[in-house]
Design a protein around this motif. Structure first.
Motif, mmCIF file in Angstrom:
data_model
loop_
_atom_site.group_PDB
_atom_site.id
_atom_site.type_symbol
_atom_site.label_atom_id
_atom_site.label_comp_id
_atom_site.label_asym_id
_atom_site.label_seq_id
_atom_site.Cartn_x
_atom_site.Cartn_y
_atom_site.Cartn_z
ATOM 1 N N TYR A 1 74.092 8.793 82.093
ATOM 2 C CA TYR A 1 74.850 8.856 80.841
ATOM 3 C C TYR A 1 74.590 7.599 80.026
ATOM 4 O O TYR A 1 74.169 6.581 80.569
ATOM 5 C CB TYR A 1 76.354 8.964 81.127
ATOM 6 C CG TYR A 1 76.805 10.322 81.597
ATOM 7 C CD1 TYR A 1 76.796 11.414 80.737
ATOM 8 C CD2 TYR A 1 77.252 10.511 82.897
ATOM 9 C CE1 TYR A 1 77.232 12.661 81.165
ATOM 10 C CE2 TYR A 1 77.691 11.765 83.336
ATOM 11 C CZ TYR A 1 77.676 12.819 82.455
ATOM 12 O OH TYR A 1 78.105 14.045 82.880
ATOM 13 N N PRO B 1 84.581 13.424 96.600
ATOM 14 C CA PRO B 1 85.692 12.814 95.879
ATOM 15 C C PRO B 1 85.475 12.812 94.366
ATOM 16 O O PRO B 1 84.345 12.975 93.893
ATOM 17 C CB PRO B 1 85.732 11.392 96.431
ATOM 18 C CG PRO B 1 84.385 11.143 96.992
ATOM 19 C CD PRO B 1 83.845 12.462 97.439
ATOM 20 N N SER B 2 86.548 12.617 93.643
ATOM 21 C CA SER B 2 86.500 12.539 92.191
ATOM 22 C C SER B 2 85.478 11.479 91.757
ATOM 23 O O SER B 2 85.418 10.398 92.332
ATOM 24 C CB SER B 2 87.903 12.180 91.689
ATOM 25 O OG SER B 2 87.859 11.992 90.310
ATOM 26 N N GLY B 3 84.639 11.848 90.755
ATOM 27 C CA GLY B 3 83.678 10.888 90.223
ATOM 28 C C GLY B 3 82.336 10.874 90.940
ATOM 29 O O GLY B 3 81.456 10.080 90.593
ATOM 30 N N CYS B 4 82.132 11.750 91.924
ATOM 31 C CA CYS B 4 80.890 11.702 92.721
ATOM 32 C C CYS B 4 79.737 12.457 92.061
ATOM 33 O O CYS B 4 78.618 12.430 92.573
ATOM 34 C CB CYS B 4 81.129 12.208 94.142
ATOM 35 S SG CYS B 4 81.354 13.986 94.241
ATOM 36 N N GLY B 5 80.003 13.153 90.947
ATOM 37 C CA GLY B 5 78.913 13.791 90.211
ATOM 38 C C GLY B 5 78.851 15.313 90.317
ATOM 39 O O GLY B 5 77.889 15.932 89.855
ATOM 40 N N LYS B 6 79.906 15.921 90.855
ATOM 41 C CA LYS B 6 79.913 17.381 91.026
ATOM 42 C C LYS B 6 79.887 18.101 89.685
ATOM 43 O O LYS B 6 79.068 18.988 89.448
ATOM 44 C CB LYS B 6 81.169 17.835 91.796
ATOM 45 C CG LYS B 6 81.417 17.114 93.099
ATOM 46 C CD LYS B 6 82.669 17.633 93.802
ATOM 47 C CE LYS B 6 83.987 17.401 93.074
ATOM 48 N NZ LYS B 6 84.390 15.987 92.979
ATOM 49 N N SER B 7 80.813 17.709 88.819
ATOM 50 C CA SER B 7 80.937 18.354 87.505
ATOM 51 C C SER B 7 79.670 18.171 86.687
ATOM 52 O O SER B 7 79.214 19.099 86.011
ATOM 53 C CB SER B 7 82.086 17.713 86.747
ATOM 54 O OG SER B 7 83.044 18.651 86.475
ATOM 55 N N THR B 8 79.137 16.981 86.738
ATOM 56 C CA THR B 8 77.910 16.684 86.002
ATOM 57 C C THR B 8 76.789 17.627 86.457
ATOM 58 O O THR B 8 76.065 18.194 85.628
ATOM 59 C CB THR B 8 77.494 15.217 86.208
ATOM 60 O OG1 THR B 8 78.533 14.372 85.709
ATOM 61 C CG2 THR B 8 76.185 14.898 85.510
ATOM 62 N N ALA C 1 75.075 9.253 87.133
ATOM 63 C CA ALA C 1 76.102 10.103 87.749
ATOM 64 C C ALA C 1 75.522 10.942 88.868
ATOM 65 O O ALA C 1 76.231 11.296 89.809
ATOM 66 C CB ALA C 1 76.737 10.998 86.690
ATOM 67 N N VAL D 1 75.434 4.795 83.228
ATOM 68 C CA VAL D 1 76.055 5.339 84.437
ATOM 69 C C VAL D 1 75.129 6.407 85.004
ATOM 70 O O VAL D 1 74.873 7.411 84.344
ATOM 71 C CB VAL D 1 77.414 6.010 84.127
ATOM 72 C CG1 VAL D 1 78.049 6.555 85.408
ATOM 73 C CG2 VAL D 1 78.346 5.036 83.441
HETATM 74 P P1 ADP Z 1 83.195 14.724 89.639
HETATM 75 O O1 ADP Z 1 83.027 16.059 89.008
HETATM 76 O O2 ADP Z 1 82.664 14.679 91.038
HETATM 77 O O3 ADP Z 1 84.593 14.223 89.555
HETATM 78 P P2 ADP Z 1 81.686 13.717 87.364
HETATM 79 O O4 ADP Z 1 80.410 14.447 87.393
HETATM 80 O O5 ADP Z 1 82.727 14.188 86.428
HETATM 81 O O6 ADP Z 1 82.278 13.660 88.861
HETATM 82 O O7 ADP Z 1 81.415 12.192 87.074
HETATM 83 C C1 ADP Z 1 80.395 11.452 87.729
HETATM 84 C C2 ADP Z 1 80.294 10.052 87.111
HETATM 85 O O8 ADP Z 1 79.795 10.168 85.786
HETATM 86 C C3 ADP Z 1 81.610 9.314 87.021
HETATM 87 O O9 ADP Z 1 81.339 7.968 87.232
HETATM 88 C C4 ADP Z 1 82.056 9.564 85.599
HETATM 89 O O10 ADP Z 1 82.854 8.522 85.136
HETATM 90 C C5 ADP Z 1 80.718 9.593 84.868
HETATM 91 N N1 ADP Z 1 80.754 10.465 83.668
HETATM 92 C C6 ADP Z 1 81.100 11.774 83.630
HETATM 93 N N2 ADP Z 1 80.980 12.248 82.384
HETATM 94 C C7 ADP Z 1 80.555 11.228 81.610
HETATM 95 C C8 ADP Z 1 80.239 11.075 80.236
HETATM 96 N N3 ADP Z 1 80.331 12.104 79.380
HETATM 97 N N4 ADP Z 1 79.808 9.856 79.794
HETATM 98 C C9 ADP Z 1 79.692 8.821 80.648
HETATM 99 N N5 ADP Z 1 79.971 8.897 81.952
HETATM 100 C C10 ADP Z 1 80.408 10.076 82.449
#
Ligand code: ADP
Ligand code: ADP
Length: 226
Positions: A13, A38-45, A19, A17
């Motif tokens: 990002y 865990p939250s923040g590990c990159g699943k959603s991304t 991700a 970052v």
């Molecule tokens: P999860 O789904 O596992 O909770 P995310 O994929 O949402 O994790 O996030 C992975 C990392 O990328 C985190 O450090 C989050 O802060 C960062 N992140 C997510 N979306 C963005 C964004 N749009 N811009 C910058 N950093 C992001």
């Protein structure tokens, strides 16, 4: 042939970052893959890159052997179910499910058939004229699933679809989604931070931490046989 292939996928990002780091996975048709961690590990991304809602920084993403990196979201054979349902409050259940099909200008009769078919599968036939606020949490979640089903896509993506439900309903919907998968056999990639969900729903699990895949295997491989 593999349904979905992710090869050396990275996501950085703005602000530097990273991700997702070197994500590799080959998914067979009909699998139910759970991304867990865990939250923040990159699943959603990861899920959002597959959906086309987020650009892939580097690597290759294939569906049915075809490179999809630059294919727009709407042209991917994918339907996504979001955490917050993303239902339109002023529209009926029917219109919520029909909305995307109307945008695509499908014939009225086909829209009706697809919506009624999805409503039958999800036991929502009696509620098609209601607005979302007149539904229970579980029914709303089913409408969100219905919006994905009517797209007739071959891949489902689900991003923490049960996390807004109370514990009891979560257990019930978990079973319903598993049943739905047994019936439709749509290749599914499901994101959760909940180990119990991961363990009970997955055909294979992908365990992530700090953007890195730690382990890939069946629930028995990953958590041991109970
Ligand atoms: P999860 O789904 O596992 O909770 P995310 O994929 O949402 O994790 O996030 C992975 C990392 O990328 C985190 O450090 C989050 O802060 C960062 N992140 C997510 N979306 C963005 C964004 N749009 N811009 C910058 N950093 C992001
Ligand atoms: P649709 O109902 O067809 O999803 P929307 O207006 O709700 O249409 O969304 C606009 C775009 O956002 C879609 O063309 C698609 O690219 C993306 N999108 C929205 N909802 C989904 C979904 N459930 N699955 C996959 N992509 C979606």
């Amino acid at each position: 042939m593999e349904k979905v292939v992710l090869k050396n996928i990275f996501k950085t990002y703005e602000g530097d970052v990273t991700a997702v780091k070197d994500f590799n996975l080959a998914i067979q048709d009909r699998e139910f893959i759970v991304l867990v961690g865990p939250s923040g590990c990159g699943k959603s991304t990861t899920l959002r890159m597959i959906a086309g809602l987020e650009e892939i920084s580097s690597g290759d993403f294939l569906i049915d052997g075809k490179r999809m990196n630059d294919v727009p979201s709407k042209d991917r054979d994918i339907a996504m179910v979001f955490q917050n349902y993303a239902l339109y409050p002023h529209m009926t259940v029917f219109d919520n499910m029909a909305f995307g099909l109307k945008l695509r200008k499908l014939p009225k009769q086909e829209i009706k058939e697809r919506v009624h078919n999805a409503a039958a599968i999800l036991d929502l036939e009696k509620y098609l004229d209601r607005k979302p606020k007149a539904l229970s949490g579980g029914q709303r979640q089913r409408v969100a699933l219905g919006r994905a089903i009517v797209r007739d896509a071959h891949i489902f993506l689900m991003d923490e679809p049960l996390s807004n439900l109370d514990a009891k309903l979560r257990v019930q919907m978990r079973a319903e989604i598993t049943k739905l998968h047994q019936r439709l056999k749509t290749t599914t990639i499901y994101v959760t931070h909940d180990q119990t969900e991961a363990m009970t729903m997955a055909s294979r699990l992908v365990v992530m931490k700090d953007g890195i895949v730690q382990q890939i295997g069946t629930p028995a491989d990953v958590y041991g046989t109970p």
